[in-house]
Design a protein around this motif. Sequence first.
Motif, short mmCIF file in Angstrom:
data_model
loop_
_atom_site.label_atom_id
_atom_site.label_comp_id
_atom_site.label_asym_id
_atom_site.label_seq_id
_atom_site.Cartn_x
_atom_site.Cartn_y
_atom_site.Cartn_z
N VAL A 34 0.71 -1.31 0.09
CA VAL A 34 -0.10 0.18 0.05
C VAL A 34 0.83 1.34 -0.16
O VAL A 34 1.53 1.47 1.04
N VAL A 35 0.85 1.92 -1.15
CA VAL A 35 1.79 3.03 -1.35
C VAL A 35 0.90 4.38 -0.87
O VAL A 35 0.00 4.81 -1.32
N THR A 36 1.70 4.98 0.21
CA THR A 36 1.00 6.19 0.70
C THR A 36 1.93 7.74 0.34
O THR A 36 2.64 7.35 -0.40
N THR A 37 1.65 8.67 0.54
CA THR A 37 2.04 9.84 0.50
C THR A 37 3.53 9.65 1.06
O THR A 37 4.44 10.46 0.58
N THR A 38 3.78 8.94 1.96
CA THR A 38 4.82 9.21 3.00
C THR A 38 5.70 8.10 3.03
O THR A 38 7.08 7.78 3.48
N GLU A 39 5.03 6.73 2.75
CA GLU A 39 5.75 5.51 2.85
C GLU A 39 4.96 4.36 2.00
O GLU A 39 3.77 4.51 1.39
N THR A 40 5.53 3.20 2.07
CA THR A 40 5.09 1.88 1.39
C THR A 40 4.62 1.00 2.61
O THR A 40 5.70 0.62 3.14
N VAL A 41 3.47 0.70 2.72
CA VAL A 41 3.13 -0.55 4.02
C VAL A 41 2.88 -1.62 3.39
O VAL A 41 2.28 -2.03 2.38
N HIS A 42 3.70 -2.95 3.66
CA HIS A 42 3.68 -4.09 3.25
C HIS A 42 2.95 -4.92 4.16
O HIS A 42 3.23 -5.14 5.39
N GLY A 43 1.87 -5.43 3.60
CA GLY A 43 1.09 -6.11 4.75
C GLY A 43 -0.35 -6.65 3.90
O GLY A 43 -0.46 -6.79 2.91
N TYR A 44 -1.49 -7.06 4.73
CA TYR A 44 -2.66 -7.61 4.53
C TYR A 44 -3.70 -6.46 4.69
O TYR A 44 -3.81 -6.20 5.94
N THR A 92 0.30 -5.30 9.19
CA THR A 92 1.60 -5.17 8.43
C THR A 92 2.52 -6.62 8.49
O THR A 92 2.18 -7.33 9.29
N GLU A 93 3.38 -6.62 7.62
CA GLU A 93 4.39 -7.96 7.43
C GLU A 93 5.73 -7.33 7.31
O GLU A 93 6.11 -6.52 6.53
N PRO A 94 6.72 -7.99 8.27
CA PRO A 94 6.39 -9.00 9.07
C PRO A 94 6.01 -8.88 10.60
O PRO A 94 6.15 -10.04 11.26
N ASP A 95 5.97 -7.71 11.05
CA ASP A 95 5.89 -7.32 12.43
C ASP A 95 4.52 -7.47 13.02
O ASP A 95 4.40 -7.74 14.16
N ARG A 96 3.51 -7.88 12.07
CA ARG A 96 2.33 -8.15 12.28
C ARG A 96 1.59 -7.20 13.56
O ARG A 96 1.24 -7.40 14.40
N GLN A 97 1.54 -6.03 12.85
CA GLN A 97 0.74 -4.93 13.73
C GLN A 97 -0.30 -4.24 13.00
O GLN A 97 -0.40 -4.39 11.76
N VAL A 98 -1.37 -4.02 13.57
CA VAL A 98 -2.78 -3.51 13.01
C VAL A 98 -2.45 -2.10 12.81
O VAL A 98 -2.24 -1.25 13.63
N ARG A 99 -2.66 -1.34 11.57
CA ARG A 99 -2.57 0.06 11.30
C ARG A 99 -3.52 0.33 10.63
O ARG A 99 -4.13 -0.31 9.43
N VAL A 100 -4.15 1.54 10.80
CA VAL A 100 -5.23 2.22 9.96
C VAL A 100 -4.67 3.36 9.22
O VAL A 100 -4.18 4.22 9.73
N LEU A 101 -4.99 3.38 7.86
CA LEU A 101 -4.30 4.29 6.91
C LEU A 101 -5.57 4.88 6.30
O LEU A 101 -6.57 4.47 6.13
N THR A 102 -5.44 6.41 6.25
CA THR A 102 -6.53 7.19 5.62
C THR A 102 -6.32 7.15 4.04
O THR A 102 -5.40 7.16 3.65
N THR A 103 -7.35 6.90 3.51
CA THR A 103 -7.48 6.47 2.07
C THR A 103 -7.09 7.84 1.17
O THR A 103 -6.65 7.57 0.05
N ALA A 104 -7.20 8.75 1.70
CA ALA A 104 -6.92 10.15 0.93
C ALA A 104 -5.53 10.12 0.86
O ALA A 104 -4.83 10.74 0.00
N ASP A 105 -4.72 9.43 1.81
CA ASP A 105 -3.30 9.34 1.68
C ASP A 105 -2.76 8.13 0.76
O ASP A 105 -1.53 8.15 0.49
N VAL A 106 -3.52 7.35 0.54
CA VAL A 106 -3.23 6.12 -0.27
C VAL A 106 -2.96 6.65 -1.98
O VAL A 106 -4.14 6.92 -2.38
#
Length: 233
Positions: free
Chosen positions: A192-202, A215-229
């Motif tokens: 998932v490519v955002t304005t600031t980073e690329t988040v690798h995960g499910y 997220t992968e591989p650390d398996r943390q739940v993150r909530v991203l704003t779709t406006a930034d995606v």
Amino acid sequence: MTSTSENSSEDSSARIATDETGDVARGLSIGAGAAVLFLLLRLLAVADWNWDTATEIMAVTDVNDALTMFFGTLMGDAAFTGALVALLLPIVLLKLVWPIRGTRTGIVDTSLTLALLIAAAVALSATYRYIWVPISAVVVGLAVVAMRLFWRRGALRRFTEFVFRRATLIAGIGLLAIAGLVETPWVPIEDVVTTTETVHGYVLKAEPGFLTVLTEPDRQVRVLTTADVRERR
């Protein structure tokens, strides 16, 4: 005399109906309990056995996701599923064509299960070249046939009968084992490519305004704003 016979027949029919109702109720209760345990094991396995992460995943998972979780689990690790198919396919086939003591029960359910297992074996062999799945199924089948032919008494005979009579239980245990051992989530992995980073995960959930990502591989739940995606790939 006739009246007594009729009453006895009615009592017998009533007992049979009561027993059947009780069996159905017990079956539903066991099925519901197994389903809950399956979902719990899936949440914990996917969360890397972190209770807090599993709780966060559960918070974004609804009832409609249960079917996706089930089939996604079976397809998430093809090797585990292939091993389960190789074990169950010959047992279910023999249960249908060569039942214990010549008594066939649950023909429709057994036939449907057999069709599903054959379809899975064909798909796994065609997709991943898992030729070992049908080969292993043949080996297991020959072993079971040998036990039935040559060991008519003793522990092996009792074990064979147990396997035939408890094929559904064995399948359930296998599914629970897959649920607890397969760490791959039920959705495909993405970048998932955002304005600031690329988040690798499910992506566990996509709703208006937000994406919930494990997220992968650390398996943390993150909530991203779709406006930034910017992109999902």
